[in-house]
Write a protein that holds these residues in place. Sequence first.
Motif, PDB file in Angstrom:
ATOM      1  N   LEU A  35       0.829  -1.200   0.000  1.00 60.54           N
ATOM      2  CA  LEU A  35       0.000   0.000   0.000  1.00 60.54           C
ATOM      3  C   LEU A  35       0.866   1.253   0.000  1.00 60.54           C
ATOM      4  N   ARG A  36       1.943   1.218   0.786  1.00 57.60           N
ATOM      5  CA  ARG A  36       2.843   2.376   0.844  1.00 57.60           C
ATOM      6  C   ARG A  36       3.468   2.646  -0.525  1.00 57.60           C
ATOM      7  N   ASN A  37       3.917   1.601  -1.158  1.00 59.64           N
ATOM      8  CA  ASN A  37       4.537   1.776  -2.465  1.00 59.64           C
ATOM      9  C   ASN A  37       3.524   2.309  -3.480  1.00 59.64           C
ATOM     10  N   PHE A  38       2.290   1.837  -3.383  1.00 60.09           N
ATOM     11  CA  PHE A  38       1.242   2.312  -4.286  1.00 60.09           C
ATOM     12  C   PHE A  38       0.974   3.804  -4.075  1.00 60.09           C
ATOM     13  N   LEU A  39       0.836   4.210  -2.787  1.00 63.50           N
ATOM     14  CA  LEU A  39       0.529   5.605  -2.494  1.00 63.50           C
ATOM     15  C   LEU A  39       1.650   6.534  -2.941  1.00 63.50           C
ATOM     16  N   LEU A  40       2.884   6.078  -2.825  1.00 61.65           N
ATOM     17  CA  LEU A  40       4.009   6.906  -3.233  1.00 61.65           C
ATOM     18  C   LEU A  40       3.999   7.186  -4.739  1.00 61.65           C
ATOM     19  N   ARG A  41       3.347   6.344  -5.499  1.00 61.83           N
ATOM     20  CA  ARG A  41       3.318   6.523  -6.954  1.00 61.83           C
ATOM     21  C   ARG A  41       2.147   7.386  -7.428  1.00 61.83           C
ATOM     22  N   GLN A  42       1.214   7.744  -6.482  1.00 61.85           N
ATOM     23  CA  GLN A  42       0.011   8.458  -6.898  1.00 61.85           C
ATOM     24  C   GLN A  42       0.247   9.960  -6.976  1.00 61.85           C
ATOM     25  N   GLU A  43      -0.618  10.606  -7.770  1.00 59.66           N
ATOM     26  CA  GLU A  43      -0.567  12.046  -7.909  1.00 59.66           C
ATOM     27  C   GLU A  43      -1.147  12.728  -6.676  1.00 59.66           C
ATOM     28  N   GLY A  44      -0.652  13.924  -6.374  1.00 59.27           N
ATOM     29  CA  GLY A  44      -1.093  14.665  -5.202  1.00 59.27           C
ATOM     30  C   GLY A  44      -2.588  14.906  -5.132  1.00 59.27           C
ATOM     31  N   PRO A  45      -3.244  15.376  -6.189  1.00 58.13           N
ATOM     32  CA  PRO A  45      -4.687  15.651  -6.111  1.00 58.13           C
ATOM     33  C   PRO A  45      -5.517  14.431  -5.707  1.00 58.13           C
ATOM     34  N   TRP A  46      -5.138  13.266  -6.216  1.00 61.73           N
ATOM     35  CA  TRP A  46      -5.895  12.056  -5.842  1.00 61.73           C
ATOM     36  C   TRP A  46      -5.723  11.754  -4.350  1.00 61.73           C
ATOM     37  N   LEU A  47      -4.494  11.880  -3.849  1.00 59.38           N
ATOM     38  CA  LEU A  47      -4.240  11.634  -2.423  1.00 59.38           C
ATOM     39  C   LEU A  47      -5.015  12.634  -1.551  1.00 59.38           C
ATOM     40  N   VAL A  48      -5.042  13.896  -1.959  1.00 59.78           N
ATOM     41  CA  VAL A  48      -5.765  14.912  -1.199  1.00 59.78           C
ATOM     42  C   VAL A  48      -7.249  14.570  -1.136  1.00 59.78           C
ATOM     43  N   ALA A  49      -7.823  14.178  -2.278  1.00 56.90           N
ATOM     44  CA  ALA A  49      -9.248  13.840  -2.308  1.00 56.90           C
ATOM     45  C   ALA A  49      -9.552  12.661  -1.388  1.00 56.90           C
ATOM     46  N   GLU A  50      -8.691  11.648  -1.408  1.00 58.61           N
ATOM     47  CA  GLU A  50      -8.912  10.475  -0.552  1.00 58.61           C
ATOM     48  C   GLU A  50      -8.792  10.835   0.928  1.00 58.61           C
ATOM     49  N   LEU A  51      -7.821  11.686   1.254  1.00 56.36           N
ATOM     50  CA  LEU A  51      -7.648  12.098   2.654  1.00 56.36           C
ATOM     51  C   LEU A  51      -8.838  12.911   3.139  1.00 56.36           C
ATOM     52  N   LEU A  52      -9.326  13.808   2.299  1.00 54.07           N
ATOM     53  CA  LEU A  52     -10.486  14.615   2.696  1.00 54.07           C
ATOM     54  C   LEU A  52     -11.719  13.747   2.875  1.00 54.07           C
ATOM     55  N   ARG A  53     -11.877  12.738   2.005  1.00 51.93           N
ATOM     56  CA  ARG A  53     -13.019  11.839   2.144  1.00 51.93           C
ATOM     57  C   ARG A  53     -12.926  11.061   3.465  1.00 51.93           C
ATOM     58  N   ALA A  54     -11.723  10.598   3.795  1.00 47.54           N
ATOM     59  CA  ALA A  54     -11.551   9.873   5.059  1.00 47.54           C
ATOM     60  C   ALA A  54     -11.766  10.802   6.252  1.00 47.54           C
ATOM     61  N   ALA A  55     -11.301  12.048   6.137  1.00 43.44           N
ATOM     62  CA  ALA A  55     -11.426  12.997   7.240  1.00 43.44           C
ATOM     63  C   ALA A  55     -12.872  13.367   7.511  1.00 43.44           C
ATOM     64  N   ASP A  56     -13.723  13.310   6.474  1.00 40.45           N
ATOM     65  CA  ASP A  56     -15.139  13.605   6.668  1.00 40.45           C
ATOM     66  C   ASP A  56     -15.795  12.619   7.626  1.00 40.45           C
ATOM     67  N   ASN A  57     -15.269  11.411   7.685  1.00 45.34           N
ATOM     68  CA  ASN A  57     -15.838  10.371   8.554  1.00 45.34           C
ATOM     69  C   ASN A  57     -15.026  10.138   9.817  1.00 45.34           C
ATOM     70  N   ASP A  58     -13.956  10.881  10.008  1.00 45.45           N
ATOM     71  CA  ASP A  58     -13.081  10.671  11.165  1.00 45.45           C
ATOM     72  C   ASP A  58     -12.673  12.030  11.722  1.00 45.45           C
ATOM     73  N   PRO A  59     -13.409  12.542  12.725  1.00 45.87           N
ATOM     74  CA  PRO A  59     -13.101  13.870  13.281  1.00 45.87           C
ATOM     75  C   PRO A  59     -11.673  13.973  13.803  1.00 45.87           C
ATOM     76  N   LEU A  60     -11.146  12.893  14.346  1.00 45.76           N
ATOM     77  CA  LEU A  60      -9.787  12.950  14.879  1.00 45.76           C
ATOM     78  C   LEU A  60      -8.773  13.117  13.748  1.00 45.76           C
ATOM     79  N   LEU A  61      -8.955  12.381  12.657  1.00 43.67           N
ATOM     80  CA  LEU A  61      -8.058  12.517  11.524  1.00 43.67           C
ATOM     81  C   LEU A  61      -8.121  13.941  10.966  1.00 43.67           C
ATOM     82  N   ARG A  62      -9.341  14.481  10.837  1.00 41.76           N
ATOM     83  CA  ARG A  62      -9.485  15.850  10.352  1.00 41.76           C
ATOM     84  C   ARG A  62      -8.727  16.830  11.254  1.00 41.76           C
ATOM     85  N   ALA A  63      -8.891  16.657  12.576  1.00 42.22           N
ATOM     86  CA  ALA A  63      -8.235  17.572  13.509  1.00 42.22           C
ATOM     87  C   ALA A  63      -6.717  17.477  13.384  1.00 42.22           C
TER      88      ALA A  63
END
Length: 538
Positions: A128-156
């Motif tokens: 998974l780490r190797n996969f994420l390192l190969r991804q473009e920034g915008p895709w990673l940002v979108a995935e993080l924001l989606r996860a943060a919407d469901n996890d208040p601690l991650l968002r904070a």
Amino acid sequence: MSEPMVSAAADPGSFQRGRDYYLSGRVRELTVDGRAVSAIVDGGRAYRVRLDLTPVGLEGRCNCPYGAEGFFCKHCVAAALAWLDSADAPPEASTVSKGKGGRRKRAGTSTGKGKADAKSKGGRDRRLRNFLLRQEGPWLVAELLRAADNDPLLRARLEVAAGADASEAFDDRHLRSRLEQTVDVGYFVDHREAEAYFWGVDEALTEVAKLIGDGFPDAARELAVYALDLLESVAGLIDDSDGGLRVAIERAEQVHLDACSASAPDPPQLAEFLAERALRSEYEVFLTAVPDYVSVLGTAGMARYRELVEDAWNALPPKRSHDYGSRRFTVTFLMERLAECEGGTNALVDVLSRDVASAYDVLRIAQRLHEDGRHAEALQWLERGLSDFPPDPRLRSLAAECHVRTGDRARAQELLWDNFAERPSVDAYIALRKLAGKKAFARRRDSALSVLRDEPVPGQRVSHPDDAIVVLRAAADLEIEKKDRRSYHEAAGLLAEARTLAEGCGHLDEFDAHLLALRTTHKPKRALCEELDRAGLP
């Protein structure tokens, strides 16, 4: 022993919570003795844990409510993980561990399924780490924001990383809602439901406590206070026969203290909060804040706390005998804790001696002086109490102990005799005999027995057949210990008298069972058996 073995001994929830406890440093006083270990784990309060690595598996005992029912609780898990991480870690083993409800579960080892699972997870993480390192920034940002919407601690955490203030970044609405749903259930919680109810409260508070380690102690502090508000508001709707409410309050208080230690709030403001809350609480919330909060409050905070408590104490009206109002208790208790924390025995005695209105007030002062080895000073207070208030056997008993410490055993015996003569009982008889010793007590015994037998005693006449039976039996046992014919004869006479009393008050069968047991125990003593026969005893 291995971590998978510990995991197999507990249910998944207990293992995860126990792991959190271990990682947050809640295990202390770990003592290893071969294949056994004892420890204290700080939860809602300090719990004592004992673990044994036996031929049949890992067994744990804990004095928490869950552990008392035979479950391998989170406190056992935390202690076991601390044991594994210690210099005296137990050897690895492949065996069956005691799990929930006493059932046995097959535990994995570092060479079995547990190690394979760990290896498999490590491989997945690398992929998974190797996969994420190969991804473009915008895709990673979108995935993080989606996860943060469901996890208040991650968002904070992300917002803090982006420069936001940690005290404002965490949105606690979901945890406030969780506390409300868990604590304020909207109906009466009876005895059958209380254990599950308080278990749920502890679970919610565990989530709050995790915020401290994740970098949001201010949020944890505020949520702990909110939990206390809720607990006090519903306290009358909960069957607290087993003391679960007190445990829940102490758990929330501990979260608050841990959060304060991590966030360093304004000391005077914290002092005002603690004092005000303790003074108005009907459930002893923050009543024991001192000395726990001393290091957090510091000099300025302690000065403000002392000022507020002293103001409340000075506002109390003079104490009257049998004045046990809740307000007086709370204020006085806070003053006593302050005095003991800051000035020791002398300061505490100054507080206790301000309002001496009963023998019990004198007793508390004398007890503290006695505990500190100041027996002569304790006796001065006890003599005052015996002079100023109605006779109190507790004062005489403590005075007798102080006289023994100062070398006046004769005066001590006189005081214990006064206790016995005033209120004849087995306990008073035993205390008198213990102090005097066998030989010296012989002079007192006949007088004592005459009181219990309802024989004429100058100035009083009492009747205590049940106590007399017990004392006569005890006196007979003493005679039997002497192991001679004359003593056996005396013992038989005492037992015959006791049997007559037992028959008169309806306890003959019970007494004859005692005689049978006595004959069995002392069967080799032929002389004793002959004396029992001569006395007509069965």
